[in-house]
Enzyme design. Sequence first.
Site, short mmCIF file in Angstrom:
data_model
loop_
_atom_site.label_atom_id
_atom_site.label_comp_id
_atom_site.label_asym_id
_atom_site.label_seq_id
_atom_site.Cartn_x
_atom_site.Cartn_y
_atom_site.Cartn_z
N GLU A 65 -6.34 -5.82 3.81
CA GLU A 65 -6.41 -7.06 3.01
C GLU A 65 -7.54 -7.01 2.01
N GLY A 88 2.38 -2.83 8.32
CA GLY A 88 2.65 -3.10 9.73
C GLY A 88 4.13 -3.40 9.90
N THR A 119 0.83 -1.22 0.00
CA THR A 119 0.00 0.00 0.00
C THR A 119 0.86 1.25 0.00
C1 LIG Z 1 -10.87 -10.19 12.64
C2 LIG Z 1 -9.94 -11.25 12.27
C3 LIG Z 1 -8.62 -10.68 11.88
C4 LIG Z 1 -7.47 -11.72 12.09
C5 LIG Z 1 -6.07 -11.27 11.66
C6 LIG Z 1 -4.99 -11.64 12.61
C7 LIG Z 1 -4.11 -10.40 12.92
C8 LIG Z 1 -2.92 -10.20 12.00
C9 LIG Z 1 -2.56 -8.74 11.87
C10 LIG Z 1 -3.02 -8.19 10.53
C11 LIG Z 1 -2.45 -6.82 10.19
C12 LIG Z 1 -3.03 -6.28 8.89
C13 LIG Z 1 -2.35 -6.85 7.64
C14 LIG Z 1 -2.95 -6.21 6.42
C15 LIG Z 1 -2.05 -6.39 5.20
C16 LIG Z 1 -2.56 -5.66 4.00
O1 LIG Z 1 -3.54 -4.96 4.01
S1 LIG Z 1 -1.63 -5.97 2.60
C17 LIG Z 1 -2.39 -4.99 1.38
C18 LIG Z 1 -3.74 -5.53 0.97
N1 LIG Z 1 -4.17 -4.86 -0.21
C19 LIG Z 1 -5.15 -5.33 -0.99
O2 LIG Z 1 -5.80 -6.31 -0.68
C20 LIG Z 1 -5.36 -4.58 -2.25
C21 LIG Z 1 -6.74 -4.84 -2.81
N2 LIG Z 1 -6.74 -4.62 -4.25
C22 LIG Z 1 -6.57 -5.68 -5.11
O3 LIG Z 1 -6.38 -6.82 -4.75
C23 LIG Z 1 -6.64 -5.35 -6.59
O4 LIG Z 1 -6.32 -4.00 -6.82
C24 LIG Z 1 -8.07 -5.60 -7.13
C25 LIG Z 1 -9.11 -4.86 -6.32
C26 LIG Z 1 -8.32 -7.09 -7.05
C27 LIG Z 1 -8.14 -5.12 -8.56
O5 LIG Z 1 -7.01 -5.64 -9.18
P1 LIG Z 1 -6.85 -5.39 -10.75
O6 LIG Z 1 -5.48 -5.79 -11.14
O7 LIG Z 1 -7.30 -4.01 -11.06
O8 LIG Z 1 -7.82 -6.49 -11.33
P2 LIG Z 1 -9.27 -6.32 -11.93
O9 LIG Z 1 -9.17 -5.50 -13.17
O10 LIG Z 1 -10.25 -5.89 -10.90
O11 LIG Z 1 -9.54 -7.84 -12.28
C28 LIG Z 1 -8.74 -8.47 -13.27
C29 LIG Z 1 -8.85 -9.95 -13.07
O12 LIG Z 1 -7.99 -10.34 -11.99
C30 LIG Z 1 -8.71 -11.19 -11.11
N3 LIG Z 1 -8.11 -11.08 -9.78
C31 LIG Z 1 -7.95 -9.97 -9.06
N4 LIG Z 1 -7.37 -10.24 -7.90
C32 LIG Z 1 -7.16 -11.58 -7.87
C33 LIG Z 1 -6.61 -12.49 -6.92
N5 LIG Z 1 -6.15 -12.08 -5.72
N6 LIG Z 1 -6.55 -13.79 -7.23
C34 LIG Z 1 -7.03 -14.22 -8.41
N7 LIG Z 1 -7.59 -13.43 -9.36
C35 LIG Z 1 -7.64 -12.11 -9.07
C36 LIG Z 1 -10.11 -10.64 -11.15
O13 LIG Z 1 -11.03 -11.63 -10.69
C37 LIG Z 1 -10.26 -10.36 -12.64
O14 LIG Z 1 -10.51 -11.57 -13.27
P3 LIG Z 1 -11.66 -11.57 -14.41
O15 LIG Z 1 -12.94 -11.16 -13.71
O16 LIG Z 1 -11.25 -10.52 -15.42
O17 LIG Z 1 -11.69 -12.96 -14.92
C1 LIG Z 2 -4.71 -1.70 10.45
C2 LIG Z 2 -4.22 -1.71 9.04
C3 LIG Z 2 -3.11 -2.47 8.71
C4 LIG Z 2 -2.63 -2.48 7.40
N1 LIG Z 2 -1.49 -3.21 7.11
C5 LIG Z 2 -1.00 -3.18 5.85
C6 LIG Z 2 0.20 -3.89 5.53
O1 LIG Z 2 0.79 -4.53 6.41
N2 LIG Z 2 0.69 -3.83 4.27
C7 LIG Z 2 0.04 -3.12 3.28
O2 LIG Z 2 0.53 -3.11 2.14
N3 LIG Z 2 -1.11 -2.44 3.54
C8 LIG Z 2 -1.63 -2.45 4.80
N4 LIG Z 2 -2.79 -1.76 5.09
C9 LIG Z 2 -3.41 -0.95 4.03
C10 LIG Z 2 -4.71 -1.62 3.54
O3 LIG Z 2 -4.40 -2.75 2.79
C11 LIG Z 2 -5.48 -0.57 2.72
O4 LIG Z 2 -5.89 0.43 3.61
C12 LIG Z 2 -6.69 -1.23 2.06
O5 LIG Z 2 -6.25 -2.04 0.98
C13 LIG Z 2 -7.72 -0.20 1.55
O6 LIG Z 2 -7.12 0.67 0.62
P1 LIG Z 2 -7.23 2.26 0.85
O7 LIG Z 2 -6.78 2.54 2.21
O8 LIG Z 2 -6.56 2.91 -0.29
O9 LIG Z 2 -8.79 2.55 0.81
P2 LIG Z 2 -9.62 3.07 -0.48
O10 LIG Z 2 -9.60 2.04 -1.54
O11 LIG Z 2 -9.20 4.44 -0.81
O12 LIG Z 2 -11.10 3.05 0.16
C14 LIG Z 2 -11.82 4.26 0.41
C15 LIG Z 2 -13.24 4.05 -0.10
O13 LIG Z 2 -13.18 3.96 -1.53
C16 LIG Z 2 -14.01 2.87 -1.97
N5 LIG Z 2 -13.49 2.29 -3.21
C17 LIG Z 2 -12.21 2.16 -3.61
N6 LIG Z 2 -12.13 1.53 -4.79
C18 LIG Z 2 -13.40 1.25 -5.17
C19 LIG Z 2 -14.00 0.61 -6.31
N7 LIG Z 2 -13.26 0.10 -7.30
N8 LIG Z 2 -15.34 0.50 -6.33
C20 LIG Z 2 -16.11 0.98 -5.32
N9 LIG Z 2 -15.61 1.61 -4.23
C21 LIG Z 2 -14.29 1.75 -4.17
C22 LIG Z 2 -13.89 1.86 -0.83
O14 LIG Z 2 -14.99 0.96 -0.86
C23 LIG Z 2 -13.90 2.75 0.40
O15 LIG Z 2 -15.23 3.00 0.79
C24 LIG Z 2 -3.29 -1.73 6.39
C25 LIG Z 2 -4.43 -0.99 6.71
C26 LIG Z 2 -4.89 -0.97 8.03
C27 LIG Z 2 -6.11 -0.16 8.37
#
Ligand SMILES: CCCCCCCCCCCCCCCC(=O)SCCNC(=O)CCNC(=O)[C@H](O)C(C)(C)COP(=O)(O)OP(=O)(O)OC[C@H]1O[C@@H](n2cnc3c(N)ncnc32)[C@H](O)[C@@H]1OP(=O)(O)O
Ligand SMILES: Cc1cc2nc3c(=O)[nH]c(=O)nc-3n(C[C@H](O)[C@H](O)[C@H](O)COP(=O)(O)OP(=O)(O)OC[C@H]3O[C@@H](n4cnc5c(N)ncnc54)[C@H](O)[C@@H]3O)c2cc1C
Length: 613
Positions: free
Chosen positions: A463, A220, A181
């Site tokens: 995530e 993180g 991110t």
């Molecule tokens: C309460 C319990 C908690 C427990 C917990 C324990 C605690 C433990 C501490 C944790 C502490 C925090 C840790 C946070 C760690 C982060 O937050 S890491 C950062 C996480 N960031 C994200 O998840 C980013 C989210 N964004 C994305 O994944 C991508 O930008 C999007 C939204 C999937 C869009 O990607 P894009 O390249 O623009 O793809 P898009 O044009 O939408 O789709 C193209 C094709 O790829 C496919 N595709 C996209 N993504 C995927 C994928 N991943 N796999 C397969 N196909 C995919 C689509 O399905 C689509 O396929 P078709 O429909 O065309 O057949």
């Molecule tokens: C506690 C915490 C820990 C984290 N840890 C990590 C980490 O370890 N590593 C890391 O890489 N990242 C980490 N992140 C970042 C996290 O992965 C991002 O905050 C998350 O992916 C959301 O992206 P953003 O913050 O840009 O929100 P945005 O995408 O800007 O979301 C803002 C609003 O825009 C809307 N929006 C955005 N895109 C669309 C769309 N295509 N269609 C409709 N609505 C849309 C969303 O629904 C939301 O309401 C962490 C975040 C938090 C809060």
Amino acid sequence: MGKSVNPDLAKARSQATFDPANLTNYLYGGPEKLRRKRYLPAFVFKELCTEMSLTDLCLIFLGLLTHVSDYLGLTLSIENMAAKEYKEEGFKSTDDMSREEAYEESMRRAVYTNKRVLQLNLQDQEEQYYFREIFVPGANPFALHYVMFKDAINTQGTEDQIQKWLPLAETYAVTGTYAQTELGHGTFLRGLETTAEYDVQREEFILNTPTITSSKFWPGALGKTANVAILNAKLITKGRNCGMQSFWVPLRHLETHQPLPGITVGDIGPKFGYHTSDNGFLQLNRVRIPRENMLMRYSKVLQDGTFVPPENDRLVYVPMTQFRFVVIGRSGWTLAKAVTVATRYSAVRRQSEITPGGGEVQILDFQTQQHKLFTQIASAYAMIIAAKAAKDLYDSAFSKMEKGNLEDLPMLHALTSSMKAFNTWEMATGVEQCRMACGGHGYLLASGIPQMYTDMVSACTYEGENTVMCLQAARFLNKCQEAANKGERLPQLTRFLQTSRLNISSSLDQDVDLNDIIAAYEFRAATVISEANARLNAGLAMGKSQSEAWNYASQLLVKAALAFSHWFTVRALIENMRGAGFDNSTETLLLQLAKLYALDGMLRYSGDFRKVG
Ligand SMILES: CCCCCCCCCCCCCCCC(=O)SCCNC(=O)CCNC(=O)[C@H](O)C(C)(C)COP(=O)(O)OP(=O)(O)OC[C@H]1O[C@@H](n2cnc3c(N)ncnc32)[C@H](O)[C@@H]1OP(=O)(O)O
Ligand SMILES: Cc1cc2nc3c(=O)[nH]c(=O)nc-3n(C[C@H](O)[C@H](O)[C@H](O)COP(=O)(O)OP(=O)(O)OC[C@H]3O[C@@H](n4cnc5c(N)ncnc54)[C@H](O)[C@@H]3O)c2cc1C
């Protein structure tokens, strides 16, 4: 020094119509796993503590699970050799500490547990998790190291890279994070600006955050803890943008822990929760790393700069899919902890009368209190059991992927995306309901529930922000609906789109049939998915482009993903409760709980269910 259990609590427990041990064994995966889970804290506390009885230890353990002991000021007097590293009089409540002090307290405990896990040779991931959670009940500064950092090495690294880097991570020779991110982009990964330009002369990548919005922001452990990152950046080689790739990037000196040349890194400041996780920012000023530091399991850069693309460019997203699955599972357990605290409290809290003059009753006797809590108990079981059901699909998809067969990747992405959104939203509302059910005392940090909420509600954002995840799942569901419209063969998971019919046999005056409940949820999901598809096609018929029509239908598409998840959860709950081999009394109770969960869901979404008759 045994502690007597509150008589109201003892009475409530004595009225159980089933043997809790059967259920506990099922939830923890059998008697041996449960024994191990109970043995660990007792072993560690016994090893560490003197004059404490086992009851106290369990109280501390259970209390730690819900943070209570932190606030009751229970301290562990530490006697053995571990104390030499763990130079402390024991656990102090982090509530009265500054962020710095709270981080240091958590870091101290985390470092202690990391050492003990190695010394005890705890190999099982779950056991490691339980062990850590005892000592670091809040956000663990090593969380990213344990999960995404190691998962990225395992899933994106070549065998050689895994051999080289994984032992460093396992022994804490390095501490890692997953830096993807940026300040300007979290969701839209194709918008990431950090570059990794290949220098063919020196066979190195030059990493750069060219703009303020390209600064890595949020990862993180980036603020203070990590000295290496798996960093995602736009690969540029031979003048061509080859999309997001992952790189092993040293951040801090392994001895001095000072930032390396070209690296500016620090903490992003106070957050709503996760106070003891040092989420940070990172700027890279033309930092050079060797070519071998790109994780090259799926895509490669040859010495001459030639880019060899992956078979599927979504494979670089696998670490996120994996971690979404972890979140799906942990959401149910988080709600389980909150509802355990609230239910126990409701058994011992006497407040107000039902019969005037009859004396104050346990608040659990109020039907409104039962509705608040029993629906959340049912929801916790539903999420835990649905996560177990999803695991079978997840494991089979991953084992196929390991052999190069990617056919289940779209289904896996849709399932993990929709269930991560559904479970974390349900968990967030459920934990908050449990907090409010405890009145003023629920608002006390000592109850443990506020921190559960402020820490875990971030799972709705990280995530993959939940709305975005629902829309991702809707891509797959909509494709399946289009195929169903053409009479084509569908993946097993969505075949109900073609077969679901509303032939409910139950009449309102008899006990509802469980198969009818599954059929109702299936029909509701099929209807909402086809409605979303119809709205999309209506948008196209109005002359909108595919992406404008998608946006036009997106609210219904989100609903479709949630209805799909709700059906998956209800079906998993009922089918697993029927087939789990419980004794009669336990099975009867669990099916009652499943009905409560499903009927409560129908009341909450009565619009959908009324509409489909
Ligand atoms: C309460 C319990 C908690 C427990 C917990 C324990 C605690 C433990 C501490 C944790 C502490 C925090 C840790 C946070 C760690 C982060 O937050 S890491 C950062 C996480 N960031 C994200 O998840 C980013 C989210 N964004 C994305 O994944 C991508 O930008 C999007 C939204 C999937 C869009 O990607 P894009 O390249 O623009 O793809 P898009 O044009 O939408 O789709 C193209 C094709 O790829 C496919 N595709 C996209 N993504 C995927 C994928 N991943 N796999 C397969 N196909 C995919 C689509 O399905 C689509 O396929 P078709 O429909 O065309 O057949
Ligand atoms: C506690 C915490 C820990 C984290 N840890 C990590 C980490 O370890 N590593 C890391 O890489 N990242 C980490 N992140 C970042 C996290 O992965 C991002 O905050 C998350 O992916 C959301 O992206 P953003 O913050 O840009 O929100 P945005 O995408 O800007 O979301 C803002 C609003 O825009 C809307 N929006 C955005 N895109 C669309 C769309 N295509 N269609 C409709 N609505 C849309 C969303 O629904 C939301 O309401 C962490 C975040 C938090 C809060």
